[in-house]
Design a protein around this motif. Structure first.
Motif: not given
Length: 474
Positions: A420-427
């Motif tokens: 379930d990989w997902k972005i947690l912080f987009d920089g």
């Protein structure tokens, strides 16, 4: 090759049943999350130049450019005037105290990084720097400095003079990629490469609190590797890391780089191929493949070689711009995990421009060994948008976090089998140049993901160097 076909089939079979991959997650365990708690500035005008697509202050393969020990965090970098500096702060503090250690960077070569290590046996901080297929500079602190940071002043007088040897131990005139690792018995080990890219060997030295000892080389540069395009008879093993788990096993993922470009479909690519894995249960003296078979002895005549069976855990030919020196971590059960990245076959079977193809189509993959001993692999659905490296850490619940170039963070839960990989912080707001340096030691100590990054600049105009912190699930 037959062994590669069997391994590929095993991996393919493993990927379809990932839900129980962790073997440790419980339904009540929280999934991955990051909460940004603050950013501090190490240097508002740090040295900036680009070589090998990277920065000398922020190469992800540094071990360690940032570390935590006994309630204090330490960082190393080069200032705008090329001075090597080490800084420290109490965990959570907003300011850093810095010390120049008496060395200035010789060349604009981003691989001349500074690496730190702690010898627990005598409480010293060790630095190795400015070493890319060349000599090195070594500095160590006074004994006990790391054991009593609150009671001892942080001044240049706490550090010895720079040396071109390890207290008289010369090692090699072609020294590269220092990686310090603290052994379970309190000694400090130094992993490094002898000779040059495409024709080098991995070696170890060890510090016991009194002296350094050369343990010797443990990987071989010889043997014949043959692809569908041609053959090569020289190479080097690039390590994704070298790390002890909590049970004292030493783990290392790696990829091979061939000397002869004839193994590639196009000269614009890179000769890296295959992801391999070895481990040691005797502090790096003897190396075994995944099945437990001895494949090399440090300092002996039998070294880990490209022709050894059972090394490859993810087969890949040299036509996909596979990255070297990416990342690895071990979970609470001592199982090894790695991040690898390359251009998947759906984008073509022949990369012709390493940087451009990886930037346009590169993807990162999470490779790990589950509780049953099977290797599994999951593509992380985040475009790299960069030619550079991604870092990996695991939290106390064995959730995985990939820190991509530009400081983007993705996460996956152990409970899902890391599907379930997902972005947690987009920089957002970092303005980071590319690769970041992770504090691998801090995660277990206070549940914080901490990384060092440098702001984008141009030419050789200095830019700000920061450390930013994220709280992980408690």
């Amino acid at each position: 090759m037959h062994r590669r076909t069997l391994l590929a089939a095993a991996l393919a079979g493993a990927v379809v049943t990932p839900v129980l991959a962790s073997g440790t997650a419980r339904a009540a365990d929280p999934g991955p999350s990051v909460t940004r708690t603050g950013t501090t500035t190490l240097d508002s005008q740090a040295l900036f130049f680009v070589s090998y697509d990277g920065l000398v202050n922020n190469n992800a393969f540094q071990k360690n450019g940032l570390l935590t020990y006994k309630g204090y965090q330490y960082a190393v970098w080069y200032t705008a005037d090329r001075n090597a500096v080490v800084g420290r702060r109490a965990l959570g503090a907003g300011t850093w105290s810095t010390v120049k250690v008496g060395h200035t960077l010789r060349y604009n070569d981003s691989h001349n990084v500074i690496s730190m290590g702690v010898s627990k046996v005598d409480g010293r901080l060790h630095l190795n720097m400015d070493s890319h297929s060349d000599g090195f500079t070594y500095v160590k602190s006074a004994a006990g400095l790391m054991d009593n940071p609150g009671g001892l002043s942080w001044t240049a007088s706490r550090f010895g003079a720079p040396q071109s040897t390890l207290d008289g131990l010369a090692l090699t005139s072609q020294f590269t990629y220092p990686q310090f690792v603290s052994a379970p018995d309190g000694k400090l080990q130094l992993s490094y490469r002898v000779a040059v890219s495409g024709n080098g060997r991995n070696a170890l030295a060890e510090y016991d609190g009194t002296k350094w000892t050369d343990l010797g080389e443990w990987s071989s540069s010889t043997g014949t590797y043959t692809s569908e395009h041609g053959s090569s008879t020289a190479r080097n093993m690039y390590l994704h890391g070298i790390d002890y788990d909590r049970n004292g096993r030493l783990h290392s993922f790696f990829t091979w780089r061939e000397q002869n470009g004839a193994v590639m479909c196009n000269s614009g690519g890179i000769t890296n191929h295959d992801t391999g894995y070895v481990y040691s249960d005797d502090r790096g003296r003897t190396w075994r493949n995944n099945a437990g078979t001895v494949v090399g002895v440090t300092g002996g005549s039998d070294k880990v070689s490209v022709t050894d069976a059972g090394l490859v855990v993810d087969p890949l030919n040299p036509d996909h711009s596979l990255m070297n020196q990416e990342s690895q971590f071990t979970d609470s059960g001592g199982r090894p995990h790695a991040i690898i990245s390359y251009v998947p076959g759906r984008f073509g079977q022949c990369t012709t421009n390493y940087v451009a193809n990886r930037t346009a189509n590169g993807r990162a993959f999470h490779v790990r060994r589950n509780a049953s001993g099977t290797w599994q692999k999951t593509e992380i659905p985040v475009p790299l948008n960069s030619s550079q490296r991604t870092k990996l850490i695991l939290d106390k619940y064995d959730n995985a976090y990939a820190v991509f170039p530009f400081g983007r963070i993705a996460g996956a839960s152990a409970a899902s089998g890391y599907t379930d990989w997902k972005i947690l912080f987009d920089g957002s707001g970092l303005n980071a140049f590319g690769e970041v340096v992770i504090d691998e030691t801090r995660v277990a100590q206070d549940g914080v993901l901490s990384f060092m990054y440098q702001e984008k600049s141009s030419g050789t105009t200095p830019s700000a160097l920061h450390v930013t912190d994220f709280r992980l699930p408690a």
